[in-house]
Scaffold this motif. Structure first.
Motif, mmCIF file in Angstrom:
data_model
loop_
_atom_site.group_PDB
_atom_site.id
_atom_site.type_symbol
_atom_site.label_atom_id
_atom_site.label_comp_id
_atom_site.label_asym_id
_atom_site.label_seq_id
_atom_site.Cartn_x
_atom_site.Cartn_y
_atom_site.Cartn_z
ATOM 1 N N ALA A 170 72.932 39.739 2.195
ATOM 2 C CA ALA A 170 71.381 40.389 2.959
ATOM 3 C C ALA A 170 70.299 40.796 2.761
ATOM 4 O O ALA A 170 70.280 40.876 1.524
ATOM 5 C CB ALA A 170 72.488 41.941 3.363
ATOM 6 N N ALA A 171 69.811 40.982 3.975
ATOM 7 C CA ALA A 171 68.162 40.915 3.334
ATOM 8 C C ALA A 171 68.645 42.920 3.459
ATOM 9 O O ALA A 171 68.420 42.978 4.822
ATOM 10 C CB ALA A 171 68.013 40.032 4.314
ATOM 11 N N TYR A 172 67.628 43.491 3.004
ATOM 12 C CA TYR A 172 67.287 44.635 2.367
ATOM 13 C C TYR A 172 65.778 44.718 2.618
ATOM 14 O O TYR A 172 64.967 44.693 2.801
ATOM 15 C CB TYR A 172 67.918 45.235 1.500
ATOM 16 C CG TYR A 172 69.399 45.229 1.317
ATOM 17 C CD1 TYR A 172 70.469 45.629 2.295
ATOM 18 C CD2 TYR A 172 69.637 43.715 0.824
ATOM 19 C CE1 TYR A 172 71.637 45.688 1.899
ATOM 20 C CE2 TYR A 172 71.481 43.922 0.440
ATOM 21 C CZ TYR A 172 72.537 44.544 1.261
ATOM 22 O OH TYR A 172 73.446 44.220 0.673
ATOM 23 N N PRO A 173 65.665 46.071 3.890
ATOM 24 C CA PRO A 173 66.748 47.387 4.221
ATOM 25 C C PRO A 173 67.315 46.776 5.537
ATOM 26 O O PRO A 173 66.822 45.958 6.657
ATOM 27 C CB PRO A 173 66.422 48.435 4.691
ATOM 28 C CG PRO A 173 64.538 47.231 5.028
ATOM 29 C CD PRO A 173 64.645 46.730 3.967
ATOM 30 N N PHE A 174 68.772 46.225 5.966
ATOM 31 C CA PHE A 174 69.704 45.896 6.946
ATOM 32 C C PHE A 174 69.781 46.606 7.721
ATOM 33 O O PHE A 174 70.541 48.375 7.276
ATOM 34 C CB PHE A 174 70.584 45.232 5.545
ATOM 35 C CG PHE A 174 71.749 44.853 6.617
ATOM 36 C CD1 PHE A 174 71.499 42.952 6.967
ATOM 37 C CD2 PHE A 174 72.581 45.083 7.518
ATOM 38 C CE1 PHE A 174 72.501 42.211 7.791
ATOM 39 C CE2 PHE A 174 73.884 44.546 8.110
ATOM 40 C CZ PHE A 174 73.290 42.991 8.266
ATOM 41 N N SER A 175 69.811 46.601 8.981
ATOM 42 C CA SER A 175 70.180 47.097 9.893
ATOM 43 C C SER A 175 71.548 47.692 10.576
ATOM 44 O O SER A 175 71.711 46.050 10.916
ATOM 45 C CB SER A 175 68.963 47.025 11.339
ATOM 46 O OG SER A 175 67.594 46.936 11.036
ATOM 47 N N ALA A 176 71.935 48.436 10.487
ATOM 48 C CA ALA A 176 73.797 47.883 10.869
ATOM 49 C C ALA A 176 73.778 48.822 11.740
ATOM 50 O O ALA A 176 73.151 49.900 11.966
ATOM 51 C CB ALA A 176 74.138 48.014 9.635
ATOM 52 N N ILE B 153 71.292 50.624 5.952
ATOM 53 C CA ILE B 153 71.513 49.422 4.803
ATOM 54 C C ILE B 153 70.521 49.557 3.643
ATOM 55 O O ILE B 153 69.968 48.714 3.379
ATOM 56 C CB ILE B 153 72.594 49.099 4.760
ATOM 57 C CG1 ILE B 153 73.631 49.352 6.374
ATOM 58 C CG2 ILE B 153 73.298 48.617 3.347
ATOM 59 C CD1 ILE B 153 74.615 50.425 5.912
ATOM 60 N N GLN B 154 70.201 49.791 2.706
ATOM 61 C CA GLN B 154 69.433 49.983 0.987
ATOM 62 C C GLN B 154 69.701 49.242 0.885
ATOM 63 O O GLN B 154 68.082 48.662 0.066
ATOM 64 C CB GLN B 154 68.589 51.310 0.940
ATOM 65 C CG GLN B 154 68.391 52.874 2.109
ATOM 66 C CD GLN B 154 67.036 52.111 2.344
ATOM 67 O OE1 GLN B 154 65.990 50.723 2.218
ATOM 68 N NE2 GLN B 154 66.967 51.783 3.581
ATOM 69 N N ASP B 155 70.789 49.031 0.276
ATOM 70 C CA ASP B 155 71.162 48.164 -0.986
ATOM 71 C C ASP B 155 72.265 47.397 -0.744
ATOM 72 O O ASP B 155 73.523 47.779 -0.051
ATOM 73 C CB ASP B 155 70.500 48.625 -2.383
ATOM 74 C CG ASP B 155 71.594 50.196 -2.209
ATOM 75 O OD1 ASP B 155 72.685 50.156 -1.975
ATOM 76 O OD2 ASP B 155 71.080 50.655 -2.870
ATOM 77 N N ALA B 156 72.890 46.431 -1.375
ATOM 78 C CA ALA B 156 74.050 45.471 -1.958
ATOM 79 C C ALA B 156 75.455 46.571 -1.640
ATOM 80 O O ALA B 156 75.847 46.250 -1.051
ATOM 81 C CB ALA B 156 73.878 44.532 -2.669
ATOM 82 N N SER B 157 75.302 47.810 -2.806
ATOM 83 C CA SER B 157 76.007 48.513 -2.655
ATOM 84 C C SER B 157 76.470 49.631 -1.383
ATOM 85 O O SER B 157 77.740 49.727 -1.401
ATOM 86 C CB SER B 157 75.600 49.383 -4.337
ATOM 87 O OG SER B 157 74.676 50.134 -4.251
#
Length: 201
Positions: free
Chosen positions: A112-118, A127-131
């Motif tokens: 995913a590309a961050y920050p990710f909008s969900a 969503i700021q990061d993979a975790s």
């Protein structure tokens, strides 16, 4: 009187020379080159199928639909014309599908590309990061969306300036430039969103 006797004699001679009804001679046979065959139906029979039938691989009158390979080539051509190198996009797209199919939340999160909008619980979230993505994975990649992703055929992907689209827009992937000249590009998941089509699943 003599004339009558002569006439009677001539008639008698002619009658003696006339053949009997059953003794009529058959016509002379036609030359061999023009004689009709003994069995007319045999002469009209077609040649063996192996000599006259069209070959099995002959092209049909109606063009066949594009094969998966042809569709894949068309998708890659569109990617190259609009987004970038298909040699970068195709492996990333297939890896994403495999990760979703395996329910590998961490692998999908890394894409995913961050920050990710969900949208989670009906509310937009960043969503700021993979975790954080992995922790909320089942709320982001719902079973309906996962089904759309895994059922998507590569040859039927939609491509435009926004990226590569799965289904009816439930998921989008696009290239993210890693330098100013965009010589290095990573393909990332840029959007996952519920749609009416996803709800129907």
């Amino acid at each position: 009187m003599r004339a009558l006797i002569l006439t009677a004699a001539v008639v008698a001679v002619l009658a003696a020379c006339k053949p009997a009804p059953g003794d009529t001679a058959a016509p002379a046979a036609a030359p061999a080159s023009t004689a009709a065959p003994a069995n007319a139906s045999e002469s009209a029979a077609p040649a063996p199928a192996s000599e006259t039938a069209a070959p099995a691989q002959a092209s049909p009158a109606v063009p066949a639909p594009a094969t998966n390979d042809e569709g894949r080539a068309q998708v890659n051509q569109s990617i190259e014309e609009v987004l970038g190198d298909p040699a970068v996009f195709e492996p990333a797209i297939l890896a994403f599908q495999q990760a979703v199919a395996a329910h590998d939340a961490e692998a999908v999160a890394r894409m995913a590309a961050y920050p990710f909008s969900a949208t989670i619980d009906g509310k937009p979230r960043k969503i700021q990061d993979a975790s954080a993505f992995a922790a909320a994975y089942d709320q982001i990649v719902t079973p309906a969306i996962a089904k759309i992703v895994t059922g998507q055929k590569y040859a039927e992907l939609f491509v435009n300036g926004k990226g590569v689209m799965f289904g009816n827009g439930e998921v989008w992937l696009n290239g993210i430039c890693q330098d100013k000249a965009c010589k290095q590009m990573d393909v990332r998941v840029i959007a996952v969103q519920a749609t009416e089509a996803a709800a129907a699943h």
